[in-house]
Design a protein around this motif. Structure first.
Motif, PDB file in Angstrom:
ATOM      1  N   GLY A  58       0.904  -1.436   0.034  1.00  0.00           N
ATOM      2  CA  GLY A  58      -0.153  -0.422  -0.084  1.00  0.00           C
ATOM      3  C   GLY A  58       0.678   1.546   0.124  1.00  0.00           C
ATOM      4  O   GLY A  58       0.594   2.525   0.559  1.00  0.00           O
ATOM      5  N   GLU A  83      -3.652  -5.164 -10.149  1.00  0.00           N
ATOM      6  CA  GLU A  83      -5.175  -4.912  -9.584  1.00  0.00           C
ATOM      7  C   GLU A  83      -6.689  -6.249 -10.684  1.00  0.00           C
ATOM      8  O   GLU A  83      -7.435  -6.859  -9.897  1.00  0.00           O
ATOM      9  N   ARG A 197     -11.252   5.397  -0.475  1.00  0.00           N
ATOM     10  CA  ARG A 197      -9.944   6.260   0.257  1.00  0.00           C
ATOM     11  C   ARG A 197      -9.187   5.297  -0.892  1.00  0.00           C
ATOM     12  O   ARG A 197      -8.193   5.931  -1.049  1.00  0.00           O
ATOM     13  N   TRP A 198      -9.123   4.267  -0.806  1.00  0.00           N
ATOM     14  CA  TRP A 198      -8.241   2.478  -1.785  1.00  0.00           C
ATOM     15  C   TRP A 198      -8.807   2.624  -3.739  1.00  0.00           C
ATOM     16  O   TRP A 198      -7.765   2.806  -4.153  1.00  0.00           O
ATOM     17  N   THR A 199      -9.610   3.399  -3.904  1.00  0.00           N
ATOM     18  CA  THR A 199      -9.989   3.989  -5.543  1.00  0.00           C
ATOM     19  C   THR A 199      -9.736   5.283  -6.070  1.00  0.00           C
ATOM     20  O   THR A 199      -9.663   5.851  -5.215  1.00  0.00           O
ATOM     21  N   CYS A 216      -9.579  -4.518  -3.618  1.00  0.00           N
ATOM     22  CA  CYS A 216     -10.059  -4.357  -2.015  1.00  0.00           C
ATOM     23  C   CYS A 216     -11.490  -4.980  -1.478  1.00  0.00           C
ATOM     24  O   CYS A 216     -10.991  -5.676  -0.370  1.00  0.00           O
ATOM     25  N   ARG A 219      -8.459  -8.248  -1.434  1.00  0.00           N
ATOM     26  CA  ARG A 219      -7.233  -7.207  -0.057  1.00  0.00           C
ATOM     27  C   ARG A 219      -8.246  -8.228   1.052  1.00  0.00           C
ATOM     28  O   ARG A 219      -7.848  -7.964   2.520  1.00  0.00           O
TER      29      ARG A 219
END
Length: 350
Positions: A58, A83, A197-199, A216, A219
């Motif tokens: 990350g 991804e 937040r992750w995209t 996501c 993960r």
């Protein structure tokens, strides 16, 4: 061992005459994740492993550039490749026995469901931002969730989403679910915040958001075991020549999943919105025509004003004129009353 100078692929050939491998020639790159090169630059295996490690950890995009000394194009491409492997693995193998197979929830399970706008401002503040609507459902006990982009949030689309992913025996909780014990949807609301937040913002579109959402989910399913789980998934991604499309997405199971999302149940929401918009525009045009007819009518002069004096069209100006006239009339009446009193007093003295 032979090295191809064009693509940098190392081919191995077994020298043992009794080897039962068929065929005897093989490569650790050909047909798999390690074969793909970014931007025509054939990276060494050590560099690829470092990139994968930083992406799984990350690390920020700028930090990866500084640590690997590679171009932004190379890091971006490998971000897409990693991804895509995660997305294909979660679609093919699911969440695993720890989270349960099949649909989310079950008997005596609570499932929270909500919609979120990838790109919307918080609480509707600020200017409207373009984005994509996503439906999200999460199981409270296990934390397993599913998130998919949708083009419409009508009743038919929501039912279609729930029928495919949520067990009918589950207790469904939404933001309009009201109970005495104060049941809330904090779990799915927090998940929505984490997904944003992750995209990345450039992926907040219908065609490009599905792979980051599946990544996501991967993960979450393999939390604490990223390294082993990723290389196991990468070893199962086998393609004959080009494992990925130009945009970094897999052309097999991910493409099939997108075909399903592009064909939701038919609804007439677009027609209803168009009718409401046309009705609103017609009402606005009717009000404009009515005001235009009123403006063409002759206006009568108000009491105390001559016909030559024009009356203002602004309602605020009209109110100010009325207040000023009332004040003048009161002053004149007060002066007449005072003059009359002075006259009476002078008559008494005489």
């Amino acid at each position: 061992m032979e090295t191809n100078p064009k693509n940098g692929i190392v081919n191995y050939r077994c020298r043992n005459k009794d080897c039962c491998r068929q065929p005897k020639g093989f490569s650790e790159r050909a047909g798999g994740f390690l074969q793909r090169s970014a931007g025509g630059v054939h990276l060494s295996l050590g560099t690829i492993i470092r990139l994968v490690y930083y992406l799984l950890a990350g690390c920020a995009f700028g930090s990866i550039l500084n640590m690997t000394k590679r171009s932004s194009h190379t890091v971006t491409d490998y971000t897409h490749y990693v991804e895509a492997v995660m997305a294909e693995d979660i679609l093919w193998n699911g969440w695993g026995s720890k989270y349960g197979e099949g649909k989310i929830g079950g008997r005596d399970e609570e499932v929270e469901m909500d919609e979120t706008k990838m790109g919307a401002c918080k609480d509707g503040k600020g200017h409207p931002v373009e984005g994509v609507w996503c439906l999200v459902a999460v199981c409270r006990r296990t934390g397993r969730f599913v998130a998919e982009p949708v083009k419409c949030r009508c009743k038919k689309t929501i039912k279609w989403f729930l029928d495919r992913h949520v067990d009918k025996q589950s207790t469904l909780i939404t933001d309009e679910f009201v109970t005495v014990d104060g049941t809330n949807t904090n779990t799915v609301e927090g998940l929505n915040f984490g997904l944003k937040r992750w995209t990345r913002r450039r992926n907040w579109r219908f065609e490009s958001i599905i792979v980051p959402l599946l990544a996501c989910a991967w993960r979450t399913a393999h939390h604490g075991n990223f390294w082993n789980a990723f290389w196991k998934a990468a070893s199962e991604v086998r393609f004959p020549s080009h494992p990925y499309d130009d945009d970094g997405h897999s052309r097999t199971i991910i493409a099939d999943h997108m075909d399903v999302l592009r064909n939701p149940p038919v609804c007439n929401c677009a027609e209803k919105k168009a009718k409401r918009r046309a009705k609103k525009e017609a009402k606005k045009a009717k009000a404009i025509r009515r005001q235009a007819r009123r403006d063409t009518l002759p206006k009568a002069a108000r009491a105390g004003m001559s016909d030559s004096e024009s009356e203002s069209d602004d309602p605020f100006d009209r109110a100010a004129e009325i207040a000023l006239l009332d004040l003048l009339y009161k002053d004149e009446a007060r002066e007449r009353a005072a003059k009359k009193v002075r006259t009476d007093l002078s008559d008494q003295h005489t």
